[in-house]
Scaffold this motif. Sequence first.
Motif: not given
Length: 289
Positions: A47-48, A120-122, A183-185
């Motif tokens: 989802g970058t 940070y997108v996971s 922030l982890h999204i």
Amino acid sequence: MARLDVTEKFQGISFPGHLHTKDSLEFAVSFLFKDTDVLIVSYPKSGTTWMQEIVTLVSSRGDPQFSRTVPNWARAPWLEHYYCAAVLEASSPERRIITTHLPYHLLGPALQGSKAKVIYVSRNPKDVAVSFYHFHKIANFLPEPGSFHEFLDHFLEGTLYYGSWFDHIKGWTSHTEAINNLLHITYEQMSLDLHGTIKKVSSFLQCPLVEDEVNNCVKHSSFSSMRDNNMINYTLVPKDIMDHSKGSFMRKGEIGDWKNMFTEEQNQYFESVFTSKMQGCTLEFVWEK
Ligand code: A3P
């Protein structure tokens, strides 16, 4: 179309040498972050690009002008790309938005002590694997993916370009004490509550928005809007780098597409590797809608 695939091996991880050279990787790992920087971090296919669009829109208070006139690789360049230094120098924006796929053990030291904001997108790794497999078919700077079965083995072994998904997520989410602002999204949060996610991002970036502005961000970062915006859908990239006759970058944009691809056996094997590699990790994943 011939593959441009040249491997750049850097500290044990393979990278596409067509985009990342030894020099550009050295540049990335010794980068001098400014406290005003925003760094989007992800393993590929998590989802970058979606987050690049969201951060651009939030920064312009929902006005799509910038995101409709400047390609994403120029407004939020990849730190490890060979052209990053030139882009940052040429644009010198007030707030630099930078993107990276580098794992924590390579980039963490450069961030130490910095007040740069890190998002940070996971994404659940089954969907990451499926999306990455399809992306390999259109991205000529990556190796031929082979069968999905072979590809999944490489994914689970961590031998694909950009390294192990497991190391990536564990590295970036377990060192929060070393990074001041993280922030982890998740992709699934964006998908299930885009409005709420945009508010979270705007608050994290200290860029408060009124309701109309949030709604504009939602509208312009929807799947259909991004699919039709050639400044974010990668159709401007030359065919020898990304061949859109073989598939679309904006492919499906769904949670749980892995169910259309995994056999029962592959799923069981995935689960066993996941359980063993994620031992002790408390992160929760959304696997289907
Ligand atoms: P799929 O291949 O599953 O469709 P990245 O930018 O990290 O390479 O991730 C690409 C994935 O994000 C692709 O997933 C793409 O379709 C999806 N994506 C990009 N923008 C999206 C959006 N606005 N809504 C839903 N999915 C999106």
